[in-house]
Design a protein around this motif. Structure first.
Motif, mmCIF file in Angstrom:
data_model
loop_
_atom_site.group_PDB
_atom_site.id
_atom_site.type_symbol
_atom_site.label_atom_id
_atom_site.label_comp_id
_atom_site.label_asym_id
_atom_site.label_seq_id
_atom_site.Cartn_x
_atom_site.Cartn_y
_atom_site.Cartn_z
ATOM 1 N N UNK A 176 0.819 -1.206 0.000
ATOM 2 C CA UNK A 176 0.000 0.000 0.000
ATOM 3 C C UNK A 176 0.861 1.267 0.000
ATOM 4 N N UNK A 177 0.338 2.380 -0.539
ATOM 5 C CA UNK A 177 1.006 3.674 -0.347
ATOM 6 C C UNK A 177 0.832 4.103 1.097
ATOM 7 N N UNK A 178 1.941 4.335 1.794
ATOM 8 C CA UNK A 178 1.848 4.573 3.225
ATOM 9 C C UNK A 178 2.578 5.796 3.721
ATOM 10 N N UNK A 179 2.822 5.769 5.021
ATOM 11 C CA UNK A 179 3.207 6.964 5.750
ATOM 12 C C UNK A 179 1.950 7.522 6.383
ATOM 13 N N UNK A 180 2.063 8.060 7.589
ATOM 14 C CA UNK A 180 0.879 8.429 8.362
ATOM 15 C C UNK A 180 -0.016 9.431 7.633
ATOM 16 N N UNK A 181 0.579 10.446 7.032
ATOM 17 C CA UNK A 181 -0.229 11.451 6.338
ATOM 18 C C UNK A 181 -0.959 10.894 5.134
ATOM 19 N N UNK A 182 -0.337 9.946 4.442
ATOM 20 C CA UNK A 182 -1.015 9.322 3.300
ATOM 21 C C UNK A 182 -2.168 8.443 3.755
ATOM 22 N N UNK A 183 -2.030 7.808 4.931
ATOM 23 C CA UNK A 183 -3.156 7.076 5.494
ATOM 24 C C UNK A 183 -4.303 8.020 5.843
ATOM 25 N N UNK A 184 -3.966 9.179 6.378
ATOM 26 C CA UNK A 184 -4.973 10.212 6.670
ATOM 27 C C UNK A 184 -5.696 10.608 5.385
ATOM 28 N N UNK A 185 -4.918 10.815 4.330
ATOM 29 C CA UNK A 185 -5.486 11.221 3.042
ATOM 30 C C UNK A 185 -6.452 10.170 2.509
ATOM 31 N N UNK A 186 -6.078 8.899 2.609
ATOM 32 C CA UNK A 186 -6.930 7.816 2.106
ATOM 33 C C UNK A 186 -8.259 7.789 2.847
ATOM 34 N N UNK A 187 -8.205 7.932 4.163
ATOM 35 C CA UNK A 187 -9.432 7.892 4.961
ATOM 36 C C UNK A 187 -10.320 9.101 4.678
ATOM 37 N N UNK A 188 -9.734 10.293 4.682
ATOM 38 C CA UNK A 188 -10.530 11.508 4.449
ATOM 39 C C UNK A 188 -11.174 11.487 3.065
ATOM 40 N N UNK A 189 -10.449 10.959 2.087
ATOM 41 C CA UNK A 189 -11.007 10.869 0.735
ATOM 42 C C UNK A 189 -12.174 9.879 0.691
ATOM 43 N N UNK A 190 -12.019 8.725 1.319
ATOM 44 C CA UNK A 190 -13.098 7.744 1.339
ATOM 45 C C UNK A 190 -14.351 8.301 2.004
ATOM 46 N N UNK A 191 -14.155 9.208 2.954
ATOM 47 C CA UNK A 191 -15.287 9.805 3.671
ATOM 48 C C UNK A 191 -15.905 10.987 2.928
ATOM 49 N N UNK A 192 -15.321 11.369 1.800
ATOM 50 C CA UNK A 192 -15.975 12.371 0.967
ATOM 51 C C UNK A 192 -15.284 13.705 0.807
ATOM 52 N N UNK A 193 -14.096 13.867 1.354
ATOM 53 C CA UNK A 193 -13.374 15.131 1.209
ATOM 54 C C UNK A 193 -12.481 15.115 -0.027
ATOM 55 N N UNK A 194 -12.299 16.285 -0.631
ATOM 56 C CA UNK A 194 -11.266 16.454 -1.648
ATOM 57 C C UNK A 194 -9.927 16.588 -0.925
ATOM 58 N N UNK A 195 -8.953 15.785 -1.343
ATOM 59 C CA UNK A 195 -7.691 15.726 -0.608
ATOM 60 C C UNK A 195 -6.512 15.854 -1.558
ATOM 61 N N UNK A 196 -5.539 16.674 -1.157
ATOM 62 C CA UNK A 196 -4.244 16.714 -1.831
ATOM 63 C C UNK A 196 -3.199 16.193 -0.850
ATOM 64 N N UNK A 197 -2.442 15.182 -1.272
ATOM 65 C CA UNK A 197 -1.386 14.612 -0.444
ATOM 66 C C UNK A 197 -0.039 15.127 -0.932
ATOM 67 N N UNK A 198 0.733 15.692 -0.013
ATOM 68 C CA UNK A 198 2.052 16.210 -0.368
ATOM 69 C C UNK A 198 3.094 15.683 0.618
ATOM 70 N N UNK A 199 4.329 16.094 0.409
ATOM 71 C CA UNK A 199 5.449 15.615 1.193
ATOM 72 C C UNK A 199 6.611 15.296 0.285
ATOM 73 N N UNK A 200 7.517 14.464 0.742
ATOM 74 C CA UNK A 200 8.676 14.076 -0.051
ATOM 75 C C UNK A 200 8.502 12.661 -0.587
ATOM 76 N N UNK A 201 8.812 12.472 -1.879
ATOM 77 C CA UNK A 201 8.839 11.146 -2.479
ATOM 78 C C UNK A 201 10.091 11.024 -3.346
ATOM 79 N N UNK A 202 10.605 9.793 -3.473
ATOM 80 C CA UNK A 202 11.786 9.590 -4.302
ATOM 81 C C UNK A 202 11.906 8.170 -4.824
ATOM 82 N N UNK A 203 12.479 8.024 -5.999
ATOM 83 C CA UNK A 203 12.794 6.719 -6.558
ATOM 84 C C UNK A 203 11.580 5.916 -6.995
ATOM 85 N N UNK A 204 11.822 4.635 -7.269
ATOM 86 C CA UNK A 204 10.760 3.743 -7.718
ATOM 87 C C UNK A 204 9.686 3.563 -6.649
#
Length: 315
Positions: A34-62
């Motif tokens: 799964x795509x993880x990290x605590x904030x991304x888990x927050x994003x997944x839940x808030x989106x499922x509940x009906x909010x528009x969500x933008x997930x940001x932070x640092x990502x790198x590599x494959x």
């Protein structure tokens, strides 16, 4: 809209191993990635509940590309700062025969000054468009311990409600910027304040010291006993419905996601009554998440039913 920031994102891998043994060869029966990290888990839940969500932070590599594409696949806007190095992996070994969970968390890549400056600019842009901004999880190597404090200041200046869910020094320095909501567990609260938090009474005293720093609401996770909710003028305990727990990983993130969703859809600064309802809604989301084997999953119908079963105990 909700913005979530995951500064130390991860690819979450759940391994199901029957009769897991240390210092032995263990064969995995099933793997869920799964795509993880605590904030991304927050994003997944808030989106499922009906909010528009933008997930940001640092990502790198494959591994970072995997997180990015999987968030997009779920209907979440992914707007990361791309860095050199690989986004870390986090392993959760679940032994259903023994009822145990073992987590192995990689440290993650190192962030440089240019990456950090780009993220600060991204935070200002997203906060200007957001009603709620969530900062969750650990900090990657290369960032100062006051990173969350600076980001919270930026989000507050844009008029957004801020939620901080971290630990250690990043939590200690983060509350100096007085986020709207802080969500420690008992141990994190004790380390944060230097006060005992083993009993409800001692946890209230410790949480009050956080309120004195300007935080409006402290939500203390109590595991199966729900959460202790402390404001300047009132205290209550929010108790979840009785369920058969499948997986506890991500329940705290689901609590934050549920609270953020409620506050986002409310569209105004919440009254005391609405704040309690937000925590109750988050508690129902956490309970639903606990019925699934991986973090950031729930049933909207189930959340609505569990919300009716959440108990509010005023203290």
């Amino acid at each position: 809209m909700i913005s979530t920031f995951t500064l130390n994102a991860a690819v979450d891998k759940v391994h199901y191993v029957d009769n897991f043994q240390v210092d032995k060869v263990n064969r995995v029966g099933e793997v869920i990635t799964e795509p993880g990290g605590k904030g991304n888990n927050v994003a997944k839940v808030a989106h499922l509940l009906g909010s528009d969500v933008i997930a940001s932070g640092f990502l790198g590599g494959d591994t970072g590309q995997f997180v990015h594409k999987q968030l997009l696949k779920r209907g979440i806007t992914s707007d990361p700062v791309w860095i050199t190095g690989q986004t870390r992996e986090a392993f959760n070994i679940i032994d259903r025969s023994k009822g145990t969970q073992t987590e192995i968390l990689e440290p993650g890549p190192e962030v440089n000054l240019a990456d950090w400056e780009e993220l600060q600019a991204r935070a200002k842009t997203l906060a200007d468009k957001s009603s709620v901004v969530c900062f969750s999880g650990s900090l990657p190597r290369g960032l100062s311990t006051n990173a969350y404090a600076k980001l919270i200041q930026t989000a507050k200046a844009a008029g957004a409600l801020t939620i901080l869910d971290s630990s250690g020094d990043s939590l200690f320095y983060g509350i100096e910027s007085a986020p709207f909501i802080c969500k420690p567990n008992r141990d994190e609260l004790a380390l944060l304040t230097g006060k005992q938090s083993s009993s409800i009474e001692s946890a209230i005293i410790a949480a009050r010291s956080v309120i004195n720093k300007g935080v409006e609401l402290v939500v203390v996770s109590l595991d199966k006993d729900g959460s202790l909710v402390v404001s300047e003028n009132w205290v209550c305990q929010v108790l979840p419905p009785k369920i058969e727990v499948v997986n506890t990983v991500g329940c705290g993130d689901a609590l934050v996601g549920g609270m953020a969703n409620y506050l986002d859809l409310l569209g105004e600064k919440p009254s005391s009554c609405k704040l309690i309802e937000a925590v109750a809604w988050g508690t129902a989301a956490a309970a639903s998440n606990a019925l699934y084997p991986i973090a950031g999953h729930l049933s909207v119908v189930g959340v609505k039913e569990m919300f009716k079963q959440v108990t509010i105990k005023h203290l």
